[in-house]
Design an enzyme around this catalytic site. Sequence first.
Site, PDB file in Angstrom:
ATOM      1  N   HIS A 149       0.830  -1.212   0.000  1.00  7.46           N
ATOM      2  CA  HIS A 149       0.000   0.000   0.000  1.00  7.46           C
ATOM      3  C   HIS A 149       0.860   1.255   0.000  1.00  7.46           C
ATOM      4  CE1 HIS A 149      -4.113   1.744   1.310  1.00  7.46           C
ATOM      5  NE2 HIS A 149      -4.107   1.421   0.049  1.00  7.46           N
ATOM      6  N   HIS A 171      -2.312   1.799  12.742  1.00  5.42           N
ATOM      7  CA  HIS A 171      -1.842   1.176  11.493  1.00  5.42           C
ATOM      8  C   HIS A 171      -2.304  -0.279  11.512  1.00  5.42           C
ATOM      9  CE1 HIS A 171       0.476   0.419   8.005  1.00  5.42           C
ATOM     10  NE2 HIS A 171       1.705   0.489   8.474  1.00  5.42           N
ATOM     11  N   LYS A 178     -12.014   7.039  18.776  1.00  2.00           N
ATOM     12  CA  LYS A 178     -11.840   6.662  17.374  1.00  2.00           C
ATOM     13  C   LYS A 178     -12.439   5.268  17.200  1.00  2.00           C
ATOM     14  CE  LYS A 178      -9.266   9.786  15.111  1.00  2.00           C
ATOM     15  NZ  LYS A 178      -7.862  10.072  15.291  1.00  2.00           N
ATOM     16  N   MET A 232     -12.351   1.947  15.547  1.00  2.00           N
ATOM     17  CA  MET A 232     -11.325   1.211  14.813  1.00  2.00           C
ATOM     18  C   MET A 232     -11.916   0.528  13.574  1.00  2.00           C
ATOM     19  SD  MET A 232      -8.514   1.753  16.202  1.00  2.00           S
ATOM     20  CE  MET A 232      -8.421   3.104  17.334  1.00  2.00           C
ATOM     21  N   GLY A 233     -11.139   0.552  12.488  1.00  2.70           N
ATOM     22  CA  GLY A 233     -11.622  -0.063  11.252  1.00  2.70           C
ATOM     23  C   GLY A 233     -12.307   0.937  10.332  1.00  2.70           C
ATOM     24  N   PHE A 234     -12.391   2.190  10.773  1.00  2.34           N
ATOM     25  CA  PHE A 234     -12.987   3.237   9.937  1.00  2.34           C
ATOM     26  C   PHE A 234     -11.992   4.368   9.741  1.00  2.34           C
ATOM     27  CE2 PHE A 234     -16.576   1.006  11.634  1.00  2.34           C
ATOM     28  CZ  PHE A 234     -17.496   0.989  10.596  1.00  2.34           C
ATOM     29  N   HIS A 246      -9.249   6.609   6.938  1.00  4.89           N
ATOM     30  CA  HIS A 246      -7.977   6.314   6.283  1.00  4.89           C
ATOM     31  C   HIS A 246      -7.269   7.618   5.980  1.00  4.89           C
ATOM     32  CE1 HIS A 246      -5.083   4.560   3.493  1.00  4.89           C
ATOM     33  NE2 HIS A 246      -5.351   3.433   4.105  1.00  4.89           N
ATOM     34  N   ARG A 255     -10.016  -1.663  -1.116  1.00  2.00           N
ATOM     35  CA  ARG A 255      -9.858  -3.104  -0.850  1.00  2.00           C
ATOM     36  C   ARG A 255     -11.061  -3.697  -0.127  1.00  2.00           C
ATOM     37  NH1 ARG A 255      -4.530  -1.808   2.422  1.00  2.00           N
ATOM     38  NH2 ARG A 255      -6.055  -0.308   3.188  1.00  2.00           N
ATOM     39  N   ASP A 258      -9.222  -3.194   7.447  1.00  2.19           N
ATOM     40  CA  ASP A 258      -9.227  -3.907   8.729  1.00  2.19           C
ATOM     41  C   ASP A 258     -10.636  -4.243   9.204  1.00  2.19           C
ATOM     42  OD1 ASP A 258      -6.450  -3.911   9.053  1.00  2.19           O
ATOM     43  OD2 ASP A 258      -6.505  -1.819   9.646  1.00  2.19           O
ATOM     44  N   ARG A 296       2.378  -8.294   4.411  1.00  2.00           N
ATOM     45  CA  ARG A 296       3.037  -7.031   4.048  1.00  2.00           C
ATOM     46  C   ARG A 296       4.550  -7.179   3.880  1.00  2.00           C
ATOM     47  NH1 ARG A 296       1.041  -1.800   4.358  1.00  2.00           N
ATOM     48  NH2 ARG A 296      -0.829  -2.790   3.519  1.00  2.00           N
ATOM     49  N   ARG A 324      16.192  12.058   5.506  1.00  2.00           N
ATOM     50  CA  ARG A 324      16.556  12.866   6.674  1.00  2.00           C
ATOM     51  C   ARG A 324      15.864  14.218   6.542  1.00  2.00           C
ATOM     52  NH1 ARG A 324      17.611  16.665  10.371  1.00  2.00           N
ATOM     53  NH2 ARG A 324      19.498  16.327  11.609  1.00  2.00           N
TER      54      ARG A 324
HETATM   55  C1  LIG Z   1      -6.583   6.042   9.980  1.00  2.00           C
HETATM   56  C2  LIG Z   1      -6.680   7.384  10.708  1.00  2.00           C
HETATM   57  C3  LIG Z   1      -5.502   7.505  11.699  1.00  2.00           C
HETATM   58  C4  LIG Z   1      -6.616   8.532   9.676  1.00  2.00           C
HETATM   59  O1  LIG Z   1      -6.526   9.661  10.410  1.00  2.00           O
HETATM   60  P1  LIG Z   1      -6.561  11.122   9.762  1.00  2.00           P
HETATM   61  O2  LIG Z   1      -5.947  11.109   8.417  1.00  2.00           O
HETATM   62  O3  LIG Z   1      -5.990  12.014  10.781  1.00  2.00           O
HETATM   63  O4  LIG Z   1      -8.133  11.294   9.629  1.00  2.00           O
HETATM   64  P2  LIG Z   1      -8.905  12.561   9.127  1.00  2.00           P
HETATM   65  O5  LIG Z   1      -7.998  13.753   9.070  1.00  2.00           O
HETATM   66  O6  LIG Z   1      -9.630  12.187   7.888  1.00  2.00           O
HETATM   67  O7  LIG Z   1      -9.969  12.767  10.262  1.00  2.00           O
HETATM   68  C5  LIG Z   1     -11.006  13.708  10.085  1.00  2.00           C
HETATM   69  C6  LIG Z   1     -11.880  13.722  11.306  1.00  2.00           C
HETATM   70  O8  LIG Z   1     -12.536  12.464  11.422  1.00  2.00           O
HETATM   71  C7  LIG Z   1     -12.266  11.868  12.654  1.00  2.00           C
HETATM   72  N1  LIG Z   1     -12.065  10.458  12.479  1.00  2.00           N
HETATM   73  C8  LIG Z   1     -11.295   9.851  11.539  1.00  2.00           C
HETATM   74  N2  LIG Z   1     -11.355   8.531  11.702  1.00  2.00           N
HETATM   75  C9  LIG Z   1     -12.188   8.297  12.736  1.00  2.00           C
HETATM   76  C10 LIG Z   1     -12.630   7.125  13.363  1.00  2.00           C
HETATM   77  N3  LIG Z   1     -12.220   5.925  12.969  1.00  2.00           N
HETATM   78  N4  LIG Z   1     -13.486   7.244  14.405  1.00  2.00           N
HETATM   79  C11 LIG Z   1     -13.900   8.455  14.822  1.00  2.00           C
HETATM   80  N5  LIG Z   1     -13.501   9.598  14.272  1.00  2.00           N
HETATM   81  C12 LIG Z   1     -12.648   9.522  13.226  1.00  2.00           C
HETATM   82  C13 LIG Z   1     -10.961  12.513  13.119  1.00  2.00           C
HETATM   83  O9  LIG Z   1     -10.817  12.468  14.517  1.00  2.00           O
HETATM   84  C14 LIG Z   1     -11.142  13.928  12.609  1.00  2.00           C
HETATM   85  O10 LIG Z   1     -11.993  14.599  13.484  1.00  2.00           O
HETATM   86  P3  LIG Z   1     -11.732  16.146  13.847  1.00  2.00           P
HETATM   87  O11 LIG Z   1     -11.779  16.860  12.518  1.00  2.00           O
HETATM   88  O12 LIG Z   1     -12.846  16.466  14.779  1.00  2.00           O
HETATM   89  O13 LIG Z   1     -10.370  16.185  14.478  1.00  2.00           O
HETATM   90  C15 LIG Z   1      -8.011   7.492  11.465  1.00  2.00           C
HETATM   91  O14 LIG Z   1      -9.074   7.436  10.558  1.00  2.00           O
HETATM   92  C16 LIG Z   1      -8.156   6.453  12.553  1.00  2.00           C
HETATM   93  O15 LIG Z   1      -7.616   6.595  13.648  1.00  2.00           O
HETATM   94  N6  LIG Z   1      -8.893   5.327  12.261  1.00  2.00           N
HETATM   95  C17 LIG Z   1      -9.071   4.260  13.201  1.00  2.00           C
HETATM   96  C18 LIG Z   1      -7.871   3.347  13.185  1.00  2.00           C
HETATM   97  C19 LIG Z   1      -7.828   2.470  11.947  1.00  2.00           C
HETATM   98  O16 LIG Z   1      -8.811   1.869  11.551  1.00  2.00           O
HETATM   99  N7  LIG Z   1      -6.619   2.400  11.375  1.00  2.00           N
HETATM  100  C20 LIG Z   1      -6.366   1.582  10.189  1.00  2.00           C
HETATM  101  C21 LIG Z   1      -6.024   2.437   9.020  1.00  2.00           C
HETATM  102  S1  LIG Z   1      -5.845   1.453   7.554  1.00  2.00           S
END
Ligand SMILES: CC(C)(COP(=O)(O)OP(=O)(O)OC[C@H]1O[C@@H](n2cnc3c(N)ncnc32)[C@H](O)[C@@H]1OP(=O)(O)O)[C@@H](O)C(=O)NCCC(=O)NCCS
Length: 397
Positions: free
Chosen positions: A194, A229, A262, A264-266, A268, A277, A319, A344, A363
């Site tokens: 990815h 991640h 947050k 989990m699983g939602f 990106h 995917r 996920d 991976r 760097r």
């Molecule tokens: C993956 C992740 C870290 C991306 O984070 P990011 O790029 O910072 O997300 P965004 O900038 O699009 O977030 C926008 C908003 O949605 C919220 N948000 C994003 N994912 C969320 C989630 N899973 N649950 C609740 N709120 C979520 C953020 O907190 C943010 O809110 P804010 O504007 O009030 O601060 C984040 O979506 C997350 O923590 N997901 C859950 C963990 C997960 O499933 N990880 C696997 C990734 S493949």
Amino acid sequence: MTDPTQIKKGLAGVVADYTAISKVNPETNSLLYRGYPVQELAATQPFEAVAYLLWNGELPDATQLAELRAAERANRALPDDVKAAIDLVPVDAHPMDEVRTALSLYGARDLAGIGSVLDASGTPAENLDRSIRLFAVLPAIVAYGQRRRRGEDLVEPREDLDYAANFLWMTFGEEADDVVVDAFNRSMILYAEHSFNASTFTARVVTSTLSDLYSAVVAAVGALKGPLHGGANEAVLHVFDEIGSADNVAPWLDEALASKRKIMGFGHRVYKRGDSRVPTMKAALDSLVAHYDRPDVAALYDALESEFVSRKGIYPNLDYPSGPAYQLIGFDTPTFTPLFVAARVTGWTAHIMEQLSANALIRPLSAYSGPDERHIDGYVPDTAAIDIAERPEEAAG
Ligand SMILES: CC(C)(COP(=O)(O)OP(=O)(O)OC[C@H]1O[C@@H](n2cnc3c(N)ncnc32)[C@H](O)[C@@H]1OP(=O)(O)O)[C@@H](O)C(=O)NCCC(=O)NCCS
């Protein structure tokens, strides 16, 4: 003073280098491995062929696939000393710590005799060989880890089974049905690569110092362990366990969102309109739901997805369907992220080889936000010492 608009926290939006390995396109919601849509690969290829594609740039012909399979089969067995190292890891440690430890020893024994760090990064042929061996041995490490936690003995690999079927055999000690092998094979392909995600970028950073492939992979394992991640597929199951059943989704979500959790699983970092995917993995999950006759799993999955998407407009990532799929197959929840490692490692090693082929030390710069220059009370500078400020080219190190 650094212009604050120049600071890209989390490197968001920064293009750090070229890669020919995969293309993530959030606009068209597509993911290509060496030009092929991942959905097509998952529907038609064994994981071994996709590993070959990631490493070599083309899908293998029949002879090339047979050669890779022979090399993979020859390196499946868990070496005794690596098994002994796994046994030293506390059984209640997280399995990612076990995987990290096992791979570290595996690398050290492979590089034994290479006394100078100048020789560690390896030739392209050596690194391809190391990549194949890591790919081959990881199922044994992951499968033995789960068995050990269950108080079960190691199961030796089966020469007559392909990668995915053998992985399931070593984990459960029985042959899996075709529908299960197929779903598992698809998940491995979907998790394989990815672009510049956190663990792959970690591997590239380590490689850029001309360290060795094993050190880069061990570092990547550490990055993948985090719940933002790779740890998310495991976290999804904890969420499912907390919710219990579909009719509890709405009240559970009220509370979770009120406490700013947050889910989990939602979400990106790159895909903002859905993860390309997910449909393929959801189809694999559906086949497992039918095979194991578990409509309750599908009901909880659908209820949480529709409730969360309608409230927040944030879509599931890979996920989300893979967590329940792995649970139905029989993997224990802590084993999910090690499964991600087994998949991976193909992408990581492809990136390590690509980084080495056109290396530049990674760097970045930082903007200093600490106190202004200050001095220790009573300190009298040694006037004989060279003032480093007079040698600015050395102060940047
Ligand atoms: C993956 C992740 C870290 C991306 O984070 P990011 O790029 O910072 O997300 P965004 O900038 O699009 O977030 C926008 C908003 O949605 C919220 N948000 C994003 N994912 C969320 C989630 N899973 N649950 C609740 N709120 C979520 C953020 O907190 C943010 O809110 P804010 O504007 O009030 O601060 C984040 O979506 C997350 O923590 N997901 C859950 C963990 C997960 O499933 N990880 C696997 C990734 S493949």
